[in-house]
Motif scaffolding. Structure first.
Motif, PDB file in Angstrom:
ATOM      1  N   SER A 218       0.834  -1.210   0.000  1.00 49.75           N
ATOM      2  CA  SER A 218       0.000   0.000   0.000  1.00 49.75           C
ATOM      3  C   SER A 218       0.865   1.255   0.000  1.00 49.75           C
ATOM      4  O   SER A 218       0.586   2.211  -0.729  1.00 49.75           O
ATOM      5  CB  SER A 218      -0.924   0.001   1.222  1.00 49.75           C
ATOM      6  N   GLN A 222       0.870   4.207  -2.972  1.00 54.36           N
ATOM      7  CA  GLN A 222       0.096   5.404  -2.633  1.00 54.36           C
ATOM      8  C   GLN A 222       1.011   6.476  -2.062  1.00 54.36           C
ATOM      9  O   GLN A 222       1.208   6.573  -0.861  1.00 54.36           O
ATOM     10  CB  GLN A 222      -1.003   5.041  -1.627  1.00 54.36           C
ATOM     11  N   ARG A 225      -0.483   9.248   0.459  1.00 53.69           N
ATOM     12  CA  ARG A 225      -1.231   8.721   1.604  1.00 53.69           C
ATOM     13  C   ARG A 225      -0.242   8.182   2.630  1.00 53.69           C
ATOM     14  O   ARG A 225       0.543   7.278   2.328  1.00 53.69           O
ATOM     15  CB  ARG A 225      -2.185   7.635   1.129  1.00 53.69           C
ATOM     16  N   ASN A 311      -7.468   0.152  -5.868  1.00 61.61           N
ATOM     17  CA  ASN A 311      -7.587   0.236  -4.410  1.00 61.61           C
ATOM     18  C   ASN A 311      -7.979  -1.089  -3.778  1.00 61.61           C
ATOM     19  O   ASN A 311      -7.773  -1.289  -2.576  1.00 61.61           O
ATOM     20  CB  ASN A 311      -8.607   1.314  -4.024  1.00 61.61           C
TER      21      ASN A 311
END
Length: 643
Positions: A218, A222, A225, A311
C-alpha cells in the motif's frame, strides 16, 4: 498570536523573570511557540537562555509539537529512542527542511522539458543524506545521533508538509515535484525494508509477514497517503475482539472464551503460530463467528462491479472501504484468524486466491477431510469437492497446489496490479501503477525476465533511467540467451535515446528559446492555455496546456484518428489537453468549446504546467507562461466575455 506573545514577554521581561520556574516552563512549552520562537525568546534575557538552552525535554516536546506526523511514525520513534541532543536534532530538522524546499524549487526549471524524472534527478537529496553523516565539515554542530535513515525520514516529512501546505488549489508546481521526490525517497526506504523482509523469509507464513507486507505494498503505490501501521493493527484487533464477543453470545463454551479470558492472542503469540491452538470444533465456531462479524455486521463486500480497481489491492483501502478482492480479503482473514488462535494457509489457486485450514492432524485417519478450503471472497464459505471452484479438480490436483510463500503472495498481488496498469495505460494513473508494480516485482522476483523486459520498455517510453535499462538488459541476456533478439533491439533504442539526451543537454538554452509561441503570428488560435474546455463529440472535460497553429501530428496519426473527416481537417489549430480521466490528448479547435462546469481537472500532470486553480481557469507556472507569453491576455478577455 505567537508574535504578540513574544513582544509581550520582551517588553515585560523584568516582571516575567520574577515568575517561578514552573510557570516559565508552562509558557515556553506552549504549543503556540515554535522552535524559532524559543531561540528568539532565549535572546531576551539570561534567565530565558538558561531555561531554554540545553533543556532536552523542552526541545523534545517542540519536536513532537512541530512535526506530529513524523513523531507518529514508528520507525522514527525507534531511531529517536537514544537521542540526547534534542535541540541539535530540531536544528537539523529545520536545516533539512530548508534544503528540501530549495532543491524542489529547482526541479521545475531544470526538468520542465523532461517527460519524467530519472533517478539521477534526485541526486541532490541522496547526497545530502551522506554529506551530513560522513563529511566532518558537516558533522560539526550536528546532533550526534543523526543518521542517514533519520535524514531520509526528515526529507520525506518535509515533502509531506509541502503537499499539505495551504489550499489544494495553490502551489501546484511545487506539490507536483514534491510528490516526485517523495515517491523516489519512499521507494528507496521501502526497497531496503523489502530486502530485509525477504531475507528473513524462511518459507513459513506468519501473521506479521503477510499483514506488514500488504501494508508495505500500500505504501509503495500510494505516494500521497501516509499509512499508519499501528492504526490498521488496531482495526484488526477490533474485528478479532468483536468476533470473540459474538462467540461469547452464541458459543459461550468455546475455548477462546473460557480458556483465554475472551481475549485475542497477543501479537507475539499469534506471530509464532504454526498450527491452530484450539480443537476443530472450536476453530469452526470461531470462523463462523468471524464470517458473521466481517460480512454481516461490518459489511465487508465483494467489489464485483469494479473488480480491477487498484484500491482493491491496498490493505488500508480494503479495511477503510470494506471492499476488496480475494487475495486482500484472504490476507486480512488470515491475520484475524491468527489473533483468534486459528492457523490458516494461503493457496495460490488458479484465478482465485483461497485459504486452507487443517481440520485434522496428520496422525488422524481422515485423509480426505484433513484440509478445509475457505473461499473468503464469498463470505468465508467452506468449500467441498462439489463446490464450483473445486469441482473440476481432483484431490491430488488440489493438494499439489500447496501452501504459497509470502514472496508468492506478493508477486501475485504485483502481477494483478501490472494487469490493472496495462488496462489503464492510456491514463497517467495507469502508467504510474504499471511502473510501480514492475519496479516492486523486480525486487520481489529479481530473476524474472518478463517483468524486467516490460519495465525496460516503460523506462524507454518515459526516456528515463537509461543506464539502468542497459544493466537490466545485460542480465536478461545472461539468464536467457534466447532473448538476444529483443535485447539487441531495446539496446539500440537505449543508445539512440542516450545520444539524443546528450545533444539536447548540450543545446538546452536554444531548445527553450525555440519553444516560445506568440499569438500575433498565429491569428487562428481561438483559445488559451489554462482554459477549461469540453469536447463536443466525446463530452470529456479538459484543460489546455499547449497549442499548434496547424496539426503537428504525424500523417499516420492523422489518418488513424480520422482528422480528414473533420470539416477543417488538419488545417486548423490543435490543442494539447489534460483530460479529467487522466489521459493526455490532442484535440482539434472545432471540437472544443469552453466548459460551463469549472471544477478542477483531476490529472497527475496538472502541476507540471500550472501553479494555481483560480475557480474558472488554471494559472500557468513560470515555465509554461514563458512558452506562451501572450495567452494570459486572451484568457482574461474570454473570461470577461463569458461573464
Amino acid at each position: 498570536m505567537t508574535s504578540s506573545l513574544i513582544s509581550t514577554v520582551t517588553m515585560s521581561a523584568a516582571g516575567i523573570e520574577s515568575l517561578p520556574n514552573e510557570i516559565l516552563e508552562a509558557i515556553v512549552t506552549n504549543k503556540c511557540l515554535t522552535a524559532v520562537d524559543l531561540c528568539r525568546l532565549s535572546c531576551t534575557a539570561k534567565r530565558f537562555q538558561l531555561l531554554i538552552a540545553g533543556n532536552g525535554e523542552l526541545w523534545r516536546r517542540k519536536f513532537v509539537h512541530q512535526w506530529p506526523l513524523l513523531w507518529r511514525n514508528g520507525l522514527t520513534r525507534r531511531l529517536l529512542s537514544q537521542v540526547t541532543d534534542w535541540q541539535g536534532l530540531v536544528a537539523d530538522r529545520y536545516a533539512c527542511g530548508r534544503h528540501v524546499q530549495q532543491e524542489v524549487a529547482k526541479l521545475a526549471d531544470s526538468h520542465y522539458f523532461d517527460e519524467e524524472l530519472s533517478n539521477e534527478s534526485f541526486k541532490a537529496f541522496v547526497d545530502y543524506q551522506y554529506e551530513l553523516t560522513t563529511d566532518d565539515n558537516h558533522r560539526q554542530n550536528r546532533c550526534p545521533e543523526l543518521t542517514t535513515d533519520l535524514i531520509h525520514l526528515f526529507q520525506m516529512d518535509e515533502l509531506e508538509c509541502l503537499l499539505r501546505n495551504g489550499s489544494e488549489r495553490k502551489n501546484l508546481t511545487i506539490k507536483y515535484y514534491a510528490l516526485k521526490v517523495l515517491r523516489f525517497l519512499r521507494h528507496e526506504l521501502l526497497r531496503r525494508q523489502w530486502l530485509d523482509y525477504l531475507a528473513n523469509d524462511s518459507g513459513h507464513q506468519s501473521v506479521d509477514d503477510f499483514f506488514n507486507g500488504a501494508l508495505m505494498i500500500s505504501s509503495w503505490f500510494q505516494m500521497n497517503r501516509s499509512i499508519d501501521e499501528e492504526h490498521y493493527r488496531r482495526q484488526v484487533e477490533l474485528i478479532a475482539q468483536l468476533t470473540i464477543d459474538e462467540l461469547a453470545v452464541n458459543y459461550p463454551s468455546n475455548a477462546i472464551v473460557h480458556q483465554n479470558a475472551a481475549k485475542c492472542l497477543p501479537d507475539s503469540e499469534a506471530q509464532q503460530l504454526t498450527e491452530s491452538k484450539w480443537s476443530a470444533k472450536d476453530c469452526r465456531q470461531i470462523m463462523q463467528s468471524l464470517n458473521e462479524v466481517m460480512f454481516n455486521q461490518l459489511h465487508f463486500m465483494t467489489n464485483d462491479d469494479d473488480y480491477y480497481e487498484m484500491n482493491n489491492s491496498f490493505m488500508d483501502q480494503v479495511i477503510d472501504r470494506r471492499l476488496g478482492i480475494p487475495i486482500t480479503y484472504c490476507i486480512l482473514y488470515h491475520t484475524i484468524c491468527a489473533k483468534l488462535g486459528v492457523k490458516t494457509f494461503g493457496v495460490n489457486f488458479p484465478h482465485h486466491f483461497i485459504l486452507k485450514w487443517k481440520q485434522y492432524n496428520d496422525d488422524e485417519s481422515h485423509d480426505s477431510y484433513r484440509w478445509i478450503y475457505i473461499d473468503v471472497y464469498n463470505g468465508g464459505q467452506q468449500l467441498t469437492s462439489r463446490s464450483p471452484l473445486l469441482a473440476n479438480h481432483s484431490d491430488e490436483d488440489i493438494d499439489r497446489v500447496g501452501v504459497c510463500s509470502l514472496r508468492d503472495v506478493f508477486c501475485r498481488m504485483c502481477r494483478n496490479l501490472v494487469e490493472i496498469g496495462r488496462q489503464q495505460e492510456i491514463s497517467s494513473d495507469g502508467l504510474i501503477c504499471l511502473r510501480n508494480a514492475l519496479e516492486l516485482l523486480c525486487i520481489l522476483s529479481p530473476e524474472e525476465n518478463e517483468s524486467q523486459l516490460l519495465l525496460s520498455r516503460v523506462y524507454l517510453h518515459l526516456n528515463i533511467n537509461l543506464e539502468l535499462v542497459n544493466d537490466m538488459l545485460a542480465k536478461i541476456s545472461e539468464r536467457d540467451p534466447n532473448s538476444i533478439g529483443v535485447v539487441m533491439f531495446l539496446r539500440q533504442s537505449v543508445t539512440s535515446q542516450l545520444s539524443a539526451k546528450r545533444n539536447t543537454s548540450a543545446n538546452n538554452n536554444n531548445n527553450r528559446k525555440s519553444a516560445v509561441k506568440h499569438r500575433n503570428v498565429n491569428n487562428d488560435i481561438k483559445y488559451a492555455i489554462g482554459m477549461i474546455m469540453l469536447h463536443k463529440k466525446y463530452n470529456y472535460r479538459c484543460v489546455i496546456y499547449g497549442w499548434d497553429s496547424k496539426c503537428a501530428a504525424s500523417r499516420d496519426w492523422i489518418y488513424q484518428m480520422g482528422v480528414y473527416r473533420l470539416p477543417n481537417k488538419d488545417k486548423q489549430p490543435f490543442y494539447n489537453v489534460l483530460v479529467d480521466d487522466g489521459s493526455t490528448r490532442y484535440a482539434a479547435q472545432e471540437n472544443l468549446e469552453p466548459c460551463g462546469q469549472s471544477d478542477e481537472i483531476k490529472h497527475l500532470e496538472i502541476g507540471k504546467y500550472f501553479q494555481e486553480f483560480a475557480e474558472t481557469h488554471y494559472i500557468p507556472n513560470e515555465q509554461k507562461a514563458g512558452e506562451y507569453p501572450d495567452d494570459d491576455e486572451t484568457l482574461i478577455l474570454m473570461l470577461r466575455e463569458s461573464l
